[in-house]
Motif scaffolding. Structure first.
Motif, PDB file in Angstrom:
ATOM      1  N   GLN A  30      51.484  92.734  18.565  1.00  0.00           N
ATOM      2  CA  GLN A  30      50.369  92.412  19.444  1.00  0.00           C
ATOM      3  C   GLN A  30      49.286  93.496  19.364  1.00  0.00           C
ATOM      4  N   LYS A  31      49.694  94.745  19.254  1.00  0.00           N
ATOM      5  CA  LYS A  31      48.734  95.838  19.143  1.00  0.00           C
ATOM      6  C   LYS A  31      47.993  95.799  17.808  1.00  0.00           C
ATOM      7  N   ALA A  32      48.631  95.251  16.779  1.00  0.00           N
ATOM      8  CA  ALA A  32      48.045  95.220  15.443  1.00  0.00           C
ATOM      9  C   ALA A  32      47.091  94.043  15.247  1.00  0.00           C
ATOM     10  N   MET A  33      46.914  93.198  16.233  1.00  0.00           N
ATOM     11  CA  MET A  33      45.992  92.069  16.141  1.00  0.00           C
ATOM     12  C   MET A  33      44.564  92.588  16.387  1.00  0.00           C
ATOM     13  N   SER A  34      43.974  93.152  15.357  1.00  0.00           N
ATOM     14  CA  SER A  34      42.694  93.825  15.549  1.00  0.00           C
ATOM     15  C   SER A  34      41.505  93.077  14.955  1.00  0.00           C
ATOM     16  N   ILE A  35      41.721  92.053  14.152  1.00  0.00           N
ATOM     17  CA  ILE A  35      40.617  91.284  13.579  1.00  0.00           C
ATOM     18  C   ILE A  35      40.426  90.048  14.441  1.00  0.00           C
ATOM     19  N   MET A  36      39.181  89.848  14.936  1.00  0.00           N
ATOM     20  CA  MET A  36      38.919  88.720  15.814  1.00  0.00           C
ATOM     21  C   MET A  36      37.782  87.864  15.281  1.00  0.00           C
ATOM     22  N   CYS A  37      38.008  86.568  15.267  1.00  0.00           N
ATOM     23  CA  CYS A  37      36.965  85.625  14.883  1.00  0.00           C
ATOM     24  C   CYS A  37      35.902  85.622  15.986  1.00  0.00           C
ATOM     25  N   GLN A  38      34.645  85.774  15.607  1.00  0.00           N
ATOM     26  CA  GLN A  38      33.572  85.849  16.588  1.00  0.00           C
ATOM     27  C   GLN A  38      33.192  84.483  17.157  1.00  0.00           C
ATOM     28  N   VAL A  39      33.664  83.422  16.547  1.00  0.00           N
ATOM     29  CA  VAL A  39      33.349  82.076  17.018  1.00  0.00           C
ATOM     30  C   VAL A  39      34.388  81.605  18.029  1.00  0.00           C
ATOM     31  N   CYS A  40      35.660  81.632  17.650  1.00  0.00           N
ATOM     32  CA  CYS A  40      36.709  81.080  18.516  1.00  0.00           C
ATOM     33  C   CYS A  40      37.572  82.147  19.174  1.00  0.00           C
ATOM     34  N   ARG A  41      37.349  83.401  18.852  1.00  0.00           N
ATOM     35  CA  ARG A  41      38.072  84.539  19.418  1.00  0.00           C
ATOM     36  C   ARG A  41      39.558  84.557  19.070  1.00  0.00           C
ATOM     37  N   GLN A  42      39.952  83.896  17.992  1.00  0.00           N
ATOM     38  CA  GLN A  42      41.335  83.962  17.527  1.00  0.00           C
ATOM     39  C   GLN A  42      41.544  85.312  16.865  1.00  0.00           C
ATOM     40  N   THR A  43      42.693  85.942  17.131  1.00  0.00           N
ATOM     41  CA  THR A  43      42.969  87.253  16.566  1.00  0.00           C
ATOM     42  C   THR A  43      43.896  87.129  15.359  1.00  0.00           C
ATOM     43  N   PHE A  44      43.762  88.089  14.458  1.00  0.00           N
ATOM     44  CA  PHE A  44      44.562  88.148  13.236  1.00  0.00           C
ATOM     45  C   PHE A  44      45.095  89.560  13.084  1.00  0.00           C
ATOM     46  N   LEU A  45      46.232  89.697  12.398  1.00  0.00           N
ATOM     47  CA  LEU A  45      46.784  91.020  12.122  1.00  0.00           C
ATOM     48  C   LEU A  45      45.808  91.824  11.272  1.00  0.00           C
ATOM     49  N   GLN A  46      45.832  93.122  11.451  1.00  0.00           N
ATOM     50  CA  GLN A  46      44.903  93.969  10.711  1.00  0.00           C
ATOM     51  C   GLN A  46      45.184  93.976   9.219  1.00  0.00           C
ATOM     52  N   THR A  47      46.336  93.494   8.802  1.00  0.00           N
ATOM     53  CA  THR A  47      46.681  93.450   7.381  1.00  0.00           C
ATOM     54  C   THR A  47      46.288  92.122   6.732  1.00  0.00           C
ATOM     55  N   THR A  48      45.637  91.232   7.470  1.00  0.00           N
ATOM     56  CA  THR A  48      45.251  89.933   6.926  1.00  0.00           C
ATOM     57  C   THR A  48      44.189  90.128   5.850  1.00  0.00           C
ATOM     58  N   LYS A  49      44.367  89.486   4.737  1.00  0.00           N
ATOM     59  CA  LYS A  49      43.449  89.612   3.601  1.00  0.00           C
ATOM     60  C   LYS A  49      42.240  88.696   3.769  1.00  0.00           C
ATOM     61  N   ALA A  50      41.170  89.009   3.059  1.00  0.00           N
ATOM     62  CA  ALA A  50      39.917  88.267   3.134  1.00  0.00           C
ATOM     63  C   ALA A  50      40.060  86.791   2.768  1.00  0.00           C
TER      64      ALA A  50
END
Length: 74
Positions: A30-50
């Protein structure tokens, strides 16, 4: 000393050496969910690739990577 006593002593020794406390990774994930979509505010793990982020942006919002995730480069 019989085998029963030796086994009991070994169990006691091993019980002292075992790790106590929670061993779940849920809180750290939960702490590692640092990438957030600016449209829907869904969070992704910081290790998620482009490519995975681009797929989210195009499938969910019909937008590009930069529109949903500013600061993330391909």
């Amino acid at each position: 000393m019989g085998n029963g006593a030796k086994a009991n002593q070994k169990r006691e020794r091993n019980a002292k050496q075992t790790k106590t406390g929670p061993t779940s990774q849920i809180k750290s994930n939960q702490k590692a969910m640092s990438i957030m979509c600016q449209v829907c505010r869904q969070t992704f793990l910081q290790t998620t690739k482009a490519p995975a982020l681009t797929e989210h942006a195009s499938n969910k919002h019909n937008k590009g990577l930069g529109d949903c995730f500013p600061g993330v480069t391909a």
